[in-house]
Motif scaffolding. Structure first.
Motif, PDB file in Angstrom:
ATOM      1  N   SER A   1       0.844  -1.194   0.000  1.00 25.30           N
ATOM      2  CA  SER A   1       0.000   0.000   0.000  1.00 25.30           C
ATOM      3  C   SER A   1       0.879   1.245   0.000  1.00 25.30           C
ATOM      4  N   GLY A   2       0.242   2.390  -0.194  1.00 27.30           N
ATOM      5  CA  GLY A   2       0.961   3.658  -0.087  1.00 27.30           C
ATOM      6  C   GLY A   2       1.206   4.378  -1.392  1.00 27.30           C
ATOM      7  N   GLY A   3       0.844   3.767  -2.509  1.00 30.23           N
ATOM      8  CA  GLY A   3       1.051   4.427  -3.783  1.00 30.23           C
ATOM      9  C   GLY A   3       0.151   5.640  -3.955  1.00 30.23           C
ATOM     10  N   GLY A   4       0.457   6.420  -4.985  1.00 33.76           N
ATOM     11  CA  GLY A   4      -0.362   7.592  -5.250  1.00 33.76           C
ATOM     12  C   GLY A   4       0.246   8.453  -6.331  1.00 33.76           C
ATOM     13  N   LEU A   5      -0.343   9.619  -6.514  1.00 30.99           N
ATOM     14  CA  LEU A   5       0.123  10.585  -7.510  1.00 30.99           C
ATOM     15  C   LEU A   5       0.891  11.689  -6.795  1.00 30.99           C
ATOM     16  N   VAL A   6       2.132  11.884  -7.202  1.00 33.59           N
ATOM     17  CA  VAL A   6       2.967  12.916  -6.604  1.00 33.59           C
ATOM     18  C   VAL A   6       3.667  13.695  -7.706  1.00 33.59           C
ATOM     19  N   GLN A   7       4.296  14.785  -7.324  1.00 36.68           N
ATOM     20  CA  GLN A   7       5.057  15.575  -8.288  1.00 36.68           C
ATOM     21  C   GLN A   7       6.542  15.226  -8.198  1.00 36.68           C
ATOM     22  N   ALA A   8       7.245  15.518  -9.253  1.00 33.36           N
ATOM     23  CA  ALA A   8       8.689  15.283  -9.267  1.00 33.36           C
ATOM     24  C   ALA A   8       9.335  16.024  -8.103  1.00 33.36           C
ATOM     25  N   GLY A   9      10.234  15.324  -7.424  1.00 38.79           N
ATOM     26  CA  GLY A   9      10.900  15.896  -6.270  1.00 38.79           C
ATOM     27  C   GLY A   9      10.249  15.561  -4.949  1.00 38.79           C
ATOM     28  N   ASP A  10       9.026  15.062  -4.985  1.00 35.83           N
ATOM     29  CA  ASP A  10       8.305  14.713  -3.761  1.00 35.83           C
ATOM     30  C   ASP A  10       8.812  13.395  -3.182  1.00 35.83           C
ATOM     31  N   SER A  11       8.296  13.092  -2.014  1.00 31.31           N
ATOM     32  CA  SER A  11       8.613  11.821  -1.344  1.00 31.31           C
ATOM     33  C   SER A  11       7.334  11.023  -1.138  1.00 31.31           C
ATOM     34  N   LEU A  12       7.511   9.720  -0.977  1.00 32.55           N
ATOM     35  CA  LEU A  12       6.375   8.830  -0.764  1.00 32.55           C
ATOM     36  C   LEU A  12       6.895   7.593  -0.037  1.00 32.55           C
ATOM     37  N   ARG A  13       6.069   7.030   0.837  1.00 33.93           N
ATOM     38  CA  ARG A  13       6.484   5.818   1.527  1.00 33.93           C
ATOM     39  C   ARG A  13       5.500   4.694   1.237  1.00 33.93           C
ATOM     40  N   LEU A  14       6.026   3.607   0.754  1.00 33.40           N
ATOM     41  CA  LEU A  14       5.226   2.406   0.520  1.00 33.40           C
ATOM     42  C   LEU A  14       5.388   1.459   1.695  1.00 33.40           C
ATOM     43  N   SER A  15       4.329   0.702   1.946  1.00 35.05           N
ATOM     44  CA  SER A  15       4.358  -0.291   3.023  1.00 35.05           C
ATOM     45  C   SER A  15       3.993  -1.656   2.464  1.00 35.05           C
ATOM     46  N   CYS A  16       4.560  -2.673   3.055  1.00 33.07           N
ATOM     47  CA  CYS A  16       4.249  -4.050   2.676  1.00 33.07           C
ATOM     48  C   CYS A  16       4.116  -4.866   3.953  1.00 33.07           C
ATOM     49  N   VAL A  17       2.908  -5.300   4.242  1.00 34.70           N
ATOM     50  CA  VAL A  17       2.680  -6.152   5.403  1.00 34.70           C
ATOM     51  C   VAL A  17       2.865  -7.599   4.974  1.00 34.70           C
ATOM     52  N   VAL A  18       3.736  -8.273   5.686  1.00 36.44           N
ATOM     53  CA  VAL A  18       4.054  -9.667   5.364  1.00 36.44           C
ATOM     54  C   VAL A  18       3.478 -10.559   6.459  1.00 36.44           C
TER      55      VAL A  18
END
Length: 126
Positions: free
Chosen positions: A6-23
Motif C-alpha cells: 500500500s501507499g502508492g499515489g500521484l505525486v510531483q517530481a521531487g516529492d517523497s512517498l512511503r510504501l508499506s508491505c505487510v508480510v
C-alpha cells in the motif's frame, strides 16, 4: 506467506512517498523481502531488498541514494521510503518475499521470490 502493499499515489517530481508491505504467514527473520517495479510496457525490475531481518539492504543503481528500504519486524512490515522522485519512477510497485535468504547474486531476479503482493501504483508527474 501473504503480502499486502500500500501507499502508492500521484505525486510531483521531487516529492517523497512511503510504501508499506505487510508480510504475514510463515515468515522469519531469515525471510528476504524485496521491492520490484513495473512500468507500462517494460519488464519488472528490482528496486531494493532487505535480508537478515533488515541487517543488510541492497538497491538498484537507479534508486540508490534516493530510496531506502527498512523493516519493522515487530509489525511484520517492510517500507520503501522514496525521495526525490522522478517521472521515470512511475510504475506499479510490488513487494516480494522468499522464506529463505536469497543469495546476493540472485536478489534482482524475479524468479528468486516465491510470494508477491498485489502491487501499488506510483505516478510521478513532471
Amino acid at each position: 506467506v501473504q503480502l499486502q502493499a500500500s501507499g502508492g499515489g500521484l505525486v510531483q517530481a521531487g516529492d517523497s512517498l512511503r510504501l508499506s508491505c505487510v508480510v504475514s504467514g510463515r515468515t522469519s527473520r531469515a525471510t528476504t523481502v524485496a521491492w520490484f517495479r513495473q512500468a507500462p510496457g517494460k519488464e519488472r525490475e528490482f528496486v531494493a531488498a532487505s535480508r537478515r531481518g533488515g541487517a543488510t539492504t541492497h538497491y538498484a543503481d537507479s534508486v540508490k541514494d534516493r530510496f531506502m528500504i527498512s523493516r519493522d519486524n515487530a509489525k511484520n512490515t517492510v517500507y520503501l521510503q522514496m525521495s526525490s522522485l522522478k517521472p521515470e519512477d512511475t510504475a506499479v510497485y510490488y513487494c516480494a518475499a522468499d522464506r529463505g535468504q536469497v543469495i546476493l547474486s540472485a536478489l534482482a531476479r524475479v524468479l528468486s521470490y516465491d510470494y508477491w503482493g498485489q502491487g501499488t501504483l506510483v505516478t510521478v508527474s513532471s
